[in-house]
Design a protein around this motif. Structure first.
Motif, mmCIF file in Angstrom:
data_model
loop_
_atom_site.group_PDB
_atom_site.id
_atom_site.type_symbol
_atom_site.label_atom_id
_atom_site.label_comp_id
_atom_site.label_asym_id
_atom_site.label_seq_id
_atom_site.Cartn_x
_atom_site.Cartn_y
_atom_site.Cartn_z
ATOM 1 N N LEU A 16 32.156 -8.225 -15.225
ATOM 2 C CA LEU A 16 31.497 -7.353 -14.246
ATOM 3 C C LEU A 16 30.912 -8.183 -13.110
ATOM 4 O O LEU A 16 30.368 -9.273 -13.330
ATOM 5 C CB LEU A 16 30.392 -6.542 -14.916
ATOM 6 N N SER A 17 31.010 -7.649 -11.900
ATOM 7 C CA SER A 17 30.452 -8.329 -10.735
ATOM 8 C C SER A 17 28.927 -8.216 -10.738
ATOM 9 O O SER A 17 28.368 -7.232 -11.223
ATOM 10 C CB SER A 17 31.003 -7.681 -9.458
ATOM 11 N N THR A 21 30.679 -3.001 -9.380
ATOM 12 C CA THR A 21 31.962 -3.050 -10.080
ATOM 13 C C THR A 21 32.466 -1.633 -10.294
ATOM 14 O O THR A 21 31.735 -0.787 -10.823
ATOM 15 C CB THR A 21 31.839 -3.745 -11.445
ATOM 16 N N GLN A 502 22.715 -4.688 -10.086
ATOM 17 C CA GLN A 502 24.104 -4.616 -10.532
ATOM 18 C C GLN A 502 24.454 -3.155 -10.797
ATOM 19 O O GLN A 502 23.705 -2.448 -11.471
ATOM 20 C CB GLN A 502 24.283 -5.429 -11.820
ATOM 21 N N VAL A 504 27.589 -0.547 -12.084
ATOM 22 C CA VAL A 504 28.901 -0.387 -12.714
ATOM 23 C C VAL A 504 29.248 1.093 -12.661
ATOM 24 O O VAL A 504 28.461 1.929 -13.113
ATOM 25 C CB VAL A 504 28.897 -0.884 -14.169
ATOM 26 N N ALA A 516 33.567 -1.043 -3.883
ATOM 27 C CA ALA A 516 33.156 -1.973 -4.930
ATOM 28 C C ALA A 516 33.385 -3.421 -4.517
ATOM 29 O O ALA A 516 34.336 -3.740 -3.797
ATOM 30 C CB ALA A 516 33.918 -1.669 -6.220
ATOM 31 N N ARG A 518 33.971 -5.570 -6.861
ATOM 32 C CA ARG A 518 35.044 -5.926 -7.794
ATOM 33 C C ARG A 518 35.604 -4.649 -8.398
ATOM 34 O O ARG A 518 34.851 -3.760 -8.800
ATOM 35 C CB ARG A 518 34.512 -6.829 -8.905
ATOM 36 N N GLN A 519 36.935 -4.572 -8.455
ATOM 37 C CA GLN A 519 37.577 -3.411 -9.061
ATOM 38 C C GLN A 519 38.339 -3.864 -10.295
ATOM 39 O O GLN A 519 39.163 -4.785 -10.241
ATOM 40 C CB GLN A 519 38.534 -2.725 -8.084
ATOM 41 N N ILE A 537 41.052 -7.905 -13.127
ATOM 42 C CA ILE A 537 40.413 -7.836 -11.813
ATOM 43 C C ILE A 537 41.503 -7.685 -10.761
ATOM 44 O O ILE A 537 42.490 -8.418 -10.750
ATOM 45 C CB ILE A 537 39.584 -9.110 -11.560
#
Length: 575
Positions: A16-17, A21, A502, A504, A516, A518-519, A537
């Motif tokens: 997770l970023s 994310t 953070q 999610v 996002a 990060r996906q 990722i």
């Protein structure tokens, strides 16, 4: 996180970023299992049905970075856990039989501890939580948490006063409702104590009287036996020539005295015979005195038996079998104390009534403070949610928070009225929505369509999340029913929230996923499982392909790809 043998997931790693994310994938691909895994790490309920078919156990392992001086780290250390370079290593195992084990920082712990840690680590906002927010009680909790110390302080004082009031009211009710029973108990105690006091029993008196009655009842036999024994020892006055024990012993002593000079052994025996003679004379004297003092008066025997009858009656009535008069005296002592308590109940009732009224008055003041704090917080909360809705393509919607009380003549005084109250104050809190100008505000469960409700809930959760001190927020498809421009605004709002925490999000909306940092793509293999390569990722071309699929269901459509690239560019530009 590493997930093994959980649902459709065979073995997968989820990274997770630190920011935003987005977890995406086809319906049924296993996105929900990612949320479930996080839930298990946070103390969620273990269910054997989650274990992958054919596996002996499901395992979820996670590495969660924590503030080493924060409450979560402190609680973990109390349980014996150790931090690993500022992070907690948490694992949860569920056997196929349903047994569950949890480990934190290398130490086996109860699963309940994970739930305690979760309160300081992650705020979960999902479809289930969304439904929970439709309940007024949950809305009150959300408002109180949003208000912070302004409500938390008075609420602690209120809760303590409320508990004491419940205790006092319960004791008062018991005293008043059992008044008749207590009066009857007091009357019985009073009668018994008076009966015992009238008899004036003394400790051990029953034992002494029993011995005296036995002696008086056999006085003639005792006197005859004493006379015969005296005569045997000292002789009979009317028979001077008779043989008696004292004379025989004296004669034996004289015989030995005559020859003792010839053998020291006889001298010792002579001395012992002298001692026997003295002892016989003493016993004879006591027997003479016993016979002279023996009372054979039948009138005294009648008095003794009558007194014994009184004491036996007391023992049967107030004592215990085998314990005699001492049990009666013990009962009288206990009864006196109990009677003093019962006779003091009126004073106790008066004192409790005064305390109850004082507590109720003080509780009213604290309830008023809670109402005032909630009213002020409600104004800010409603304004913040309304502002969020304006950016979620509901520019004319207006959210209000209704705070009301229920009239109750036995309640506490708030705003000059007697109202009902409970453990959290006197307020009933309910969110209302007017979706467009001219529409009357209605409870959000009734005043919003499906799409509007999702946006309202997301707005509420985003505002509420802003008041949470936790570092991570999980949103599980709370954007359901939202599309178009509103979906873009949902993504923008979540991205803004990710600047300070953070975030999610499990989503099916490309407009949200595009924002996002990060996906992650969850996809199954041909055998229907998610393997280590099934959660990956997405970057560059792969992310464009996934957004194209989410947009049009066609990864290679030029139009969809162009739209996907446009979404990504717009999202980056708006950050």
């Amino acid at each position: 996180m590493r997930i093994r043998s959980l649902g459709v997931i065979d073995d997968a790693v989820v990274e997770l970023s630190p920011g935003f994310t987005a977890v995406t994938g086809e319906t049924g691909a296993g996105k929900t299992m990612v949320v479930t895994s996080l839930g298990l790490l946070l103390g969620g309920r273990a269910d054997a049905a989650l274990v992958r078919i054919g596996a002996k156990a499901a395992v979820v392992e996670g590495r969660i970075r924590v503030d080493p001086y924060g409450p979560a780290a402190a609680r973990a250390r109390e349980a014996g856990a150790e931090l690993d370079d500022g992070a907690l290593l948490i694992s949860r195992t569920i056997s196929a039989e349903g047994r569950s084990r949890a480990h934190v920082g290398g130490r086996s712990v109860p699963a309940a501890l994970l739930g305690e840690l979760a309160d300081d680590l992650v705020a979960v906002h999902g479809q289930t939580d969304q439904q929970g927010l439709l309940r007024p009680a949950r809305q009150r909790q959300a408002l109180d948490r949003y208000a912070g110390d302004a409500v938390a302080g008075p609420l602690v004082e209120y809760a303590a006063a409320y508990r004491r009031l419940r205790e006092v009211a319960g004791e008062l009710e018991e005293l008043t409702t059992r008044a008749r029973d207590r009066a009857q108990e007091a009357d019985l105690l009073r009668f018994g104590l008076e009966e015992v006091a009238a008899a004036e029993p003394l400790p051990g008196e029953d034992t002494e009287l029993a011995a005296e009655a036995e002696r008086l009842g056999h006085a003639e036999a005792l006197a005859s036996a004493a006379a015969l024994a005296h005569a045997a020892l000292a002789g009979h006055p009317e028979d001077p020539e008779g043989v008696d024990a004292a004379g025989l012993v004296a004669g034996a002593q004289r015989s030995l005295e005559a020859v003792r000079a010839h053998d020291p052994a006889l001298s010792a025996l002579a001395e012992r015979l002298g001692e026997i003679g003295i002892l016989a004379a003493d016993v004879a004297g006591e027997l003479s005195g016993y016979a002279d003092n023996l009372d054979a008066d039948p009138l005294r025997l009648a008095v003794v038996e009558e007194r014994r009858s009184v004491l036996v009656h007391l023992v049967r009535k107030y004592g215990r079998t085998g314990e005699g008069l001492d049990a009666v005296l013990a009962w009288a002592e206990q009864g006196s104390r109990r009677l003093a308590e019962l006779e003091g109940d009126d004073d106790r009732i008066g004192a409790l009534t005064v305390e109850r009224d004082a507590l109720r008055s003080g509780l009213g003041a604290l309830a008023q403070a809670l109402t005032d704090a909630r009213t002020e917080a409600a104004r800010r909360f409603a304004g913040a949610v309304t502002a969020e809705l304006a950016e979620l393509a509901m520019p004319h919607a207006r959210v209000t928070v209704e705070i009301r009380q229920t009239e109750d003549p036995e309640g506490v005084e708030v705003d000059g009225r007697r109202v009902g109250y409970g453990p959290h104050g006197a307020d009933e809190v309910e969110l209302h929505l007017a979706p467009h100008p001219g529409a009357p505000p209605r409870p959000i469960a009734k005043g919003a369509s499906g799409g509007e409700l999702s946006r309202v809930m997301l707005a509420v959760e985003v505002v509420f999340a802003g008041s949470d001190p936790v570092p991570t927020y999980l949103f599980d498809e709370v954007d359901a029913g939202v599309g178009g421009k509103a979906a873009v605004e949902v993504g923008r709002r979540l991205a803004r929230l990710a600047r300070s925490a953070q975030v999610v999000v499990v989503t099916h909306l490309p407009q949200v996923a595009a924002f996002a940092d990060r996906q992650l793509l969850v996809e199954k293999t041909n055998d229907g499982s998610v393997t280590s390569s099934g959660v990956k990722i997405l970057d560059g071309e792969e992310r464009v392909r996934e957004l194209s699929r989410m947009l049009a269901g066609l990864e290679d459509s030029d139009t969809a790809r162009a739209h996907a690239e446009e979404l990504l560019a717009a999202a980056r530009a708006s950050r």
